[in-house]
Design a protein around this motif. Structure first.
Motif, PDB file in Angstrom:
ATOM      1  N   ASP A  57      38.558  -9.724  60.071  1.00 41.78           N
ATOM      2  CA  ASP A  57      40.022  -9.630  60.543  1.00 41.78           C
ATOM      3  C   ASP A  57      40.604  -9.261  59.175  1.00 41.78           C
ATOM      4  O   ASP A  57      40.836 -10.519  58.461  1.00 41.78           O
ATOM      5  CB  ASP A  57      40.570 -10.675  61.331  1.00 41.78           C
ATOM      6  N   PRO A  58      40.918  -8.139  58.552  1.00 39.62           N
ATOM      7  CA  PRO A  58      41.621  -7.896  57.327  1.00 39.62           C
ATOM      8  C   PRO A  58      42.747  -9.006  57.277  1.00 39.62           C
ATOM      9  O   PRO A  58      42.989  -9.354  56.042  1.00 39.62           O
ATOM     10  CB  PRO A  58      41.932  -6.436  57.332  1.00 39.62           C
ATOM     11  N   LYS A  84      32.573  -9.127  62.659  1.00 37.16           N
ATOM     12  CA  LYS A  84      33.559  -8.163  62.378  1.00 37.16           C
ATOM     13  C   LYS A  84      34.700  -8.986  61.699  1.00 37.16           C
ATOM     14  O   LYS A  84      35.331 -10.214  62.336  1.00 37.16           O
ATOM     15  CB  LYS A  84      34.313  -7.440  63.359  1.00 37.16           C
ATOM     16  N   THR A 140      28.961  -3.615  59.280  1.00 42.78           N
ATOM     17  CA  THR A 140      28.325  -2.714  59.476  1.00 42.78           C
ATOM     18  C   THR A 140      26.889  -2.655  59.849  1.00 42.78           C
ATOM     19  O   THR A 140      26.288  -3.628  59.271  1.00 42.78           O
ATOM     20  CB  THR A 140      28.543  -1.843  57.987  1.00 42.78           C
ATOM     21  N   THR A 142      39.832  -8.672  53.594  1.00 47.75           N
ATOM     22  CA  THR A 142      38.933  -7.488  53.438  1.00 47.75           C
ATOM     23  C   THR A 142      39.846  -6.378  53.883  1.00 47.75           C
ATOM     24  O   THR A 142      41.184  -6.335  54.176  1.00 47.75           O
ATOM     25  CB  THR A 142      37.799  -7.412  54.498  1.00 47.75           C
ATOM     26  N   ASN A 143      39.513  -5.124  53.355  1.00 47.10           N
ATOM     27  CA  ASN A 143      40.051  -3.843  53.732  1.00 47.10           C
ATOM     28  C   ASN A 143      39.852  -3.366  55.381  1.00 47.10           C
ATOM     29  O   ASN A 143      40.409  -2.576  55.952  1.00 47.10           O
ATOM     30  CB  ASN A 143      39.504  -2.678  52.684  1.00 47.10           C
ATOM     31  N   SER A 144      38.685  -3.831  55.890  1.00 45.69           N
ATOM     32  CA  SER A 144      38.457  -3.374  57.160  1.00 45.69           C
ATOM     33  C   SER A 144      37.470  -4.522  57.920  1.00 45.69           C
ATOM     34  O   SER A 144      37.426  -5.553  57.217  1.00 45.69           O
ATOM     35  CB  SER A 144      37.783  -1.925  57.220  1.00 45.69           C
ATOM     36  N   GLU A 145      36.928  -4.094  59.154  1.00 48.60           N
ATOM     37  CA  GLU A 145      36.069  -5.104  59.954  1.00 48.60           C
ATOM     38  C   GLU A 145      34.746  -5.271  58.795  1.00 48.60           C
ATOM     39  O   GLU A 145      34.097  -6.251  58.975  1.00 48.60           O
ATOM     40  CB  GLU A 145      35.750  -4.628  61.344  1.00 48.60           C
ATOM     41  N   SER A 148      29.806   2.410  52.803  1.00 48.22           N
ATOM     42  CA  SER A 148      31.256   1.950  52.814  1.00 48.22           C
ATOM     43  C   SER A 148      32.002   1.627  51.491  1.00 48.22           C
ATOM     44  O   SER A 148      32.197   0.329  51.422  1.00 48.22           O
ATOM     45  CB  SER A 148      31.622   1.077  53.941  1.00 48.22           C
ATOM     46  N   TYR A 184      29.115   3.459  61.522  1.00 53.41           N
ATOM     47  CA  TYR A 184      29.021   3.566  59.981  1.00 53.41           C
ATOM     48  C   TYR A 184      27.685   4.186  59.664  1.00 53.41           C
ATOM     49  O   TYR A 184      26.856   3.448  60.079  1.00 53.41           O
ATOM     50  CB  TYR A 184      28.955   2.012  59.270  1.00 53.41           C
ATOM     51  N   ASP A 186      34.787  -0.923  51.106  1.00 51.35           N
ATOM     52  CA  ASP A 186      34.582  -2.366  51.661  1.00 51.35           C
ATOM     53  C   ASP A 186      33.795  -3.123  50.746  1.00 51.35           C
ATOM     54  O   ASP A 186      33.212  -4.085  51.186  1.00 51.35           O
ATOM     55  CB  ASP A 186      34.197  -2.192  53.007  1.00 51.35           C
TER      56      ASP A 186
END
Length: 531
Positions: A167-168, A165, A193, A173-176, A57, A53, A60
């Motif tokens: 877990d979507p 991190k 990030t 979430t949309n990502s980590e 983002s 990153y 996110d």
């Protein structure tokens, strides 16, 4: 989990035996090196890298959908809603993650240089270099009394855990990565990030909500003040020359990126600067170059292995290389970072179509129209697949950070322009004599001369001609600039080609403006293109 539980969880973390509070810059630098989070550069700055990153983002980023703010937020792709349940479950996981760390770093400071409107902020970091970043970017307490009067209940807290991190499939979430803002709990939750800019921009988003609620206009702009106390604001997206043109040796810097405009005048929201440094040189930008010294943070800048001298031209990690430093690292500043009401506002655009005038005077309606539009253009060659200039619109020159309806900010701007009789100009630092690839970039010396004339009031009563496509009022004469440069149609070899391009851009403006359904008819009819 209720609000009290969340508050208690945070209190236990912040008051833990493994927590360091408001360490000094040397102490934080020592921690960064001891923990191997970064290295020292030849100038004494800390260099850190941020992994995958290397920028914000936006996909996110979420705002918690809470009862007290639900009807105020401009929900959509910028302000994505997330439920309180999802936020609270993730929050508990992050707190537990941080409790297991050997060391946690806390910075207490403020956002807002005007003490009447400043917001207490608390930044809780997993990384020492992130805490150094926060120390340099936000407003630091200057006396013990500042912290004695610090209201923890009023504070907004950033909780940053880059190594956690998400877990979507489990965490919603949309990502980590995730950046979640809860206005009721006064918490910004960041994880997954390492990009430090998420902290800076999260607090800006908070201020973009809180300040207008207190009748203060929040603005994504730079600001400086002249020898006579005259104040100027510079709005502009990346590549338009905002940093270059606002760094004027004859004028003192109020701030370079985020400001509030109250009934008393303008104040800086931050206590530092976060400058892009790709291509940086002492010759082009001496103030920024010399500010990068001990205590500064370099992000994703390539260093020579042995000498540790930065290679600012090298984009190995990213084009978005950054330098963070306290505003005091700039010599020519206003301290504290506040001044009176603006006399002049400059909107900067880099029009690669070569059809906008190099400078034009704006009516209040035009100012509100162009403020809402926030236009510049991407150049061919900057991204794969782009073979001709691409229009870019960023509402209020800062759409990713605006929680409220854009028209709220524009209406406040219009009121202040009227109230303080502010002169507003649109300055095109882009192309002249043809579009990108045909014409040439506007000479910086011409742009500087135009900006100087605007700031010194030389264009207040100058004769103008109205552009017959965009309706803008073009000065017929500006000291130090050839008359023929001022009217773009006269710089093109082919008049028909000029009008074709100009009308193409005018249509893009009008298409973009259709998204503002609640704008007054006067702004639509009197502010935009007239063809």
């Amino acid at each position: 989990m209720n609000k009290v539980d969340v508050s208690n969880e945070l209190t236990h973390l912040v008051n833990g035996t493994n927590t360091y509070h408001n360490l000094s810059v040397p102490q934080l630098v020592e921690k960064v090196l001891e923990r191997k989070e970064g290295v020292l550069t030849a100038s004494g700055a800390v260099r850190a890298t941020t992994g995958k990153y290397t920028g914000r983002s936006p996909k996110d980023k979420f705002i918690v959908e809470e009862a007290s703010i639900k009807d105020k937020i401009d929900w959509g792709t910028v302000n994505q809603p997330i439920s309180e349940e999802v936020f609270e479950k993730l929050y508990v996981k992050v707190i537990e993650h941080l409790k297991k760390k050997n060391e946690i770093f806390v910075f207490k400071g403020f956002a807002g240089a005007d003490v009447r409107y400043r917001l207490p902020i608390q930044v809780v970091n997993e990384f020492a270099w992130h805490n150094l970043f926060a120390h340099q970017l936000f407003i630091r307490p200057e006396t013990d009394n500042d912290l004695e009067n610090y209201d923890t209940k009023e504070a907004f807290t950033i909780v940053s855990a880059p190594t956690f991190k998400a877990d979507p499939s489990v965490d919603g979430t949309n990502s980590e990565a995730f950046i979640m803002l809860s206005f009721e709990k006064r918490i910004v939750l960041i994880g997954g990030t390492e990009y430090a800019g998420e902290m800076k921009k999260s607090i800006f988003s908070v201020m973009n909500f809180l300040l207008p609620e207190n009748n203060i206009l929040s603005m994504h702009c730079s600001a400086n003040v002249g020898q006579e106390g005259d104040v100027a604001l510079f709005f502009g997206l990346s590549g338009t020359g905002k940093t270059t043109l606002s760094a004027d040796p004859k004028r003192r810097l109020i701030g370079d990126d985020e400001h509030g405009w109250s009934n008393s005048g303008v104040f800086n929201i931050e206590g530092g600067c976060y400058a892009k440094c790709i291509g940086l040189s002492r010759e082009k930008e001496p103030q920024i170059f010399d500010a990068i010294r001990f205590g500064s943070v370099l992000e994703n800048v390539v260093l020579d292995d042995e000498s540790r001298v930065p290679d600012y031209d090298n984009a190995f990690f990213t084009e978005n290389t950054r330098a963070a430093y306290p505003i005091e690292a700039i010599d020519n500043i206003v301290k504290p970072s506040l001044a009176g009401h603006p006399n002049t506002i400059i909107f900067l655009t880099a029009d690669a179509f070569g059809v906008l005038p190099p400078i034009s005077k704006l009516t209040k309606e035009q100012a509100m129209y162009h403020f809402l539009s926030g236009y510049t253009s991407k150049l061919a060659g900057t991204e794969r697949g782009i073979t001709s200039p691409q229009t870019t619109f960023s509402t209020c020159f800062g759409s990713p950070f605006l929680p409220l309806q854009a028209t709220r900010y524009a209406e406040m701007l219009g009121q202040k322009i009227d109230e303080h009789n502010v002169q507003v100009f649109l300055v095109n630092t882009g192309w002249t004599g043809g579009e990108y690839g045909v014409g040439s970039r506007m000479k910086l010396s011409y742009t500087r001369a135009m900006v100087q004339a605007a700031l010194e009031g030389e264009l207040e009563n100058v004769e103008t001609i109205q552009d017959n496509v965009f309706g803008l009022h073009i000065p017929l004469q500006v000291p130090g600039v050839p008359d023929e440069v001022l009217q773009p149609v006269k710089t093109w070899d082919n008049e028909d080609a000029y009008y074709k391009k100009a009308k193409e851009l005018a249509e893009a403006f009008k298409d973009n403006f259709k998204k503002f359904s609640n704008v007054s008819e006067a702004i639509v009819k009197q502010g935009g293109p007239i063809v």
